[in-house]
Design a protein around this motif. Sequence first.
Motif, PDB file in Angstrom:
ATOM      1  N   TRP A 203       0.842  -1.183   0.000  1.00  0.00           N
ATOM      2  CA  TRP A 203       0.000   0.000   0.000  1.00  0.00           C
ATOM      3  C   TRP A 203       0.880   1.237   0.000  1.00  0.00           C
ATOM      4  N   GLY A 204       0.264   2.382  -0.104  1.00  0.00           N
ATOM      5  CA  GLY A 204       1.010   3.622  -0.005  1.00  0.00           C
ATOM      6  C   GLY A 204       1.093   4.058   1.443  1.00  0.00           C
ATOM      7  N   GLU A 205       2.155   4.789   1.776  1.00  0.00           N
ATOM      8  CA  GLU A 205       2.316   5.241   3.158  1.00  0.00           C
ATOM      9  C   GLU A 205       2.238   6.758   3.222  1.00  0.00           C
ATOM     10  N   ASN A 206       1.383   7.210   4.136  1.00  0.00           N
ATOM     11  CA  ASN A 206       1.164   8.629   4.357  1.00  0.00           C
ATOM     12  C   ASN A 206       1.720   8.991   5.727  1.00  0.00           C
ATOM     13  N   HIS A 211       2.259  11.990   1.229  1.00  0.00           N
ATOM     14  CA  HIS A 211       2.530  10.697   0.607  1.00  0.00           C
ATOM     15  C   HIS A 211       4.051  10.524   0.492  1.00  0.00           C
ATOM     16  N   ASN A 214       5.091   4.547  -2.259  1.00  0.00           N
ATOM     17  CA  ASN A 214       4.109   3.573  -2.731  1.00  0.00           C
ATOM     18  C   ASN A 214       4.816   2.224  -2.756  1.00  0.00           C
ATOM     19  N   THR A 393       2.622   5.851 -10.657  1.00  0.00           N
ATOM     20  CA  THR A 393       2.751   6.573  -9.393  1.00  0.00           C
ATOM     21  C   THR A 393       3.166   8.015  -9.641  1.00  0.00           C
ATOM     22  N   PHE A 430      -3.306   4.828  -0.078  1.00  0.00           N
ATOM     23  CA  PHE A 430      -2.381   5.344   0.920  1.00  0.00           C
ATOM     24  C   PHE A 430      -2.998   5.302   2.316  1.00  0.00           C
ATOM     25  N   SER A 449      -8.201   8.255  -0.794  1.00  0.00           N
ATOM     26  CA  SER A 449      -7.264   7.177  -1.109  1.00  0.00           C
ATOM     27  C   SER A 449      -7.948   6.023  -1.830  1.00  0.00           C
TER      28      SER A 449
END
Length: 469
Positions: A203-206, A211, A214, A393, A430, A449
């Motif tokens: 997953w994406g990280e926030n 952001h 990814n 991305t 994310f 998201s």
Amino acid sequence: MQTKLLRSLQLTLVLLLTAIASNAQTTRPDSEKQLAREIYKEMIETQSGFTTGATTPIAERAAARLRAAGFPDSDIFVGGAKATKHNIVVRYHGTGARKPILLLAHIDVVEAKREDWNMDPFQLIEKDGYFYGRGTGDDKAQAAIWLANLIQYKKEGFKPDRDLIVALTADEEGGGPYNGVDWLLANHRELIDADFALNEGGWGENVGGKHVANYLQVAEKYVVNFRFEVRNKGGHSSLPVHDNAIYHLAGALQRLSDFGFPLKTNEVTAAYFKRMAAIDSSPLKDDLARAASGSQEAMQKVAASSPAYNATLRTTCVATMLEGGHALNALPQLAAANVNCRVLPEDSVEYVKTTLQKVVADDQVAVQIIGDPSPALASALRPDILSAAQHVTEKIWPGVPVIPTMVMGGTDGRSTRKAGIPTYGIQGIFIDRDDVRFHGRDERIFVQSFYEGQSFLYDLVKSLSTPAH
């Protein structure tokens, strides 16, 4: 004063239009978003926990939507290991120039009790910029997106150069005999055989509203459950003795809680920490880089900074369930615990068991392996997949890198990898690093998201299935 006010209004209008334009670029048209939300809501509001629900109604409703969209019955399969545990597999035909892509997601969820939540876990609730509900993150968002995007491809008349196979499966969470991927591989391998699979796990990280990365999951820990068990002759509670089954178990669990498996990196996690160091701006930056190079001192600092980093750097074992005793006024004849281990791919089951026996250090506590666990090797980091993921991305979130990872939990990718289907976890959804609620109370993901993930996966699959010019 009027001139300043006019300029302020003009600036506000420009910013508003810019935000609208930016949003339009990162999500699909409203009609497609509406379809994805409808499917998502239907899935969330169909209870599909291991013991209190069923995946079959979700599979059947998905099949009905596909038929309505023009998919023939011959391309839709619904079935599974049990009447309540059905899966759905649908094939969207391309030219056949290349082998298919398998688009995988599971439609079962971890159990959730209404009394534990601040809202009904089996209602899709949109509030304060979040979607709440059991399975919103794990894994019904991706399941709904795969289905909605496939229907959109059909509507557009998109002609990929390879078949696209969507498989929405049962009991990834259940850990029992009805796992949909295992059943399909054993009984209908031809339905899901593919060049590679895209799955959950990445997953994406926030972080702090930004952001930062990814993730592309190429490896994962594997799960081993151990039963710690103490049996005793018991007796009357009015005549207590030190030789108490519960005390033996409690001592073993205390020693387990104080123990940590060795810290180390492998090829995947070393690359991960090196990439994280490149984008990190915190005081941990240098330690991340040194951890990637194998520094024990740095790994200790990194592990102490974050439960996620700690779990990336070592095998972990934790007590998850207890049982014991048979009467209020009797000494216990049985005390037992389930210990759930998330094991690095390079650590063997026997190594973990032997280590736990040393940690327990009590011959009254039997340590037994539950089931027949086995690791799966990492998937090769294919340049075509990494390049496509980075391209899409960059299109949606400029400047955000795609970083290969090993996830701490387990997914159905373990089974597909073992079966010879390279599997990559990627979602483009994310999640707040400090607010990951999978399997927990009030599970949620950002509304934005979800829709950006829909757009990301739409473009990614097209990129990986469009003939090169």
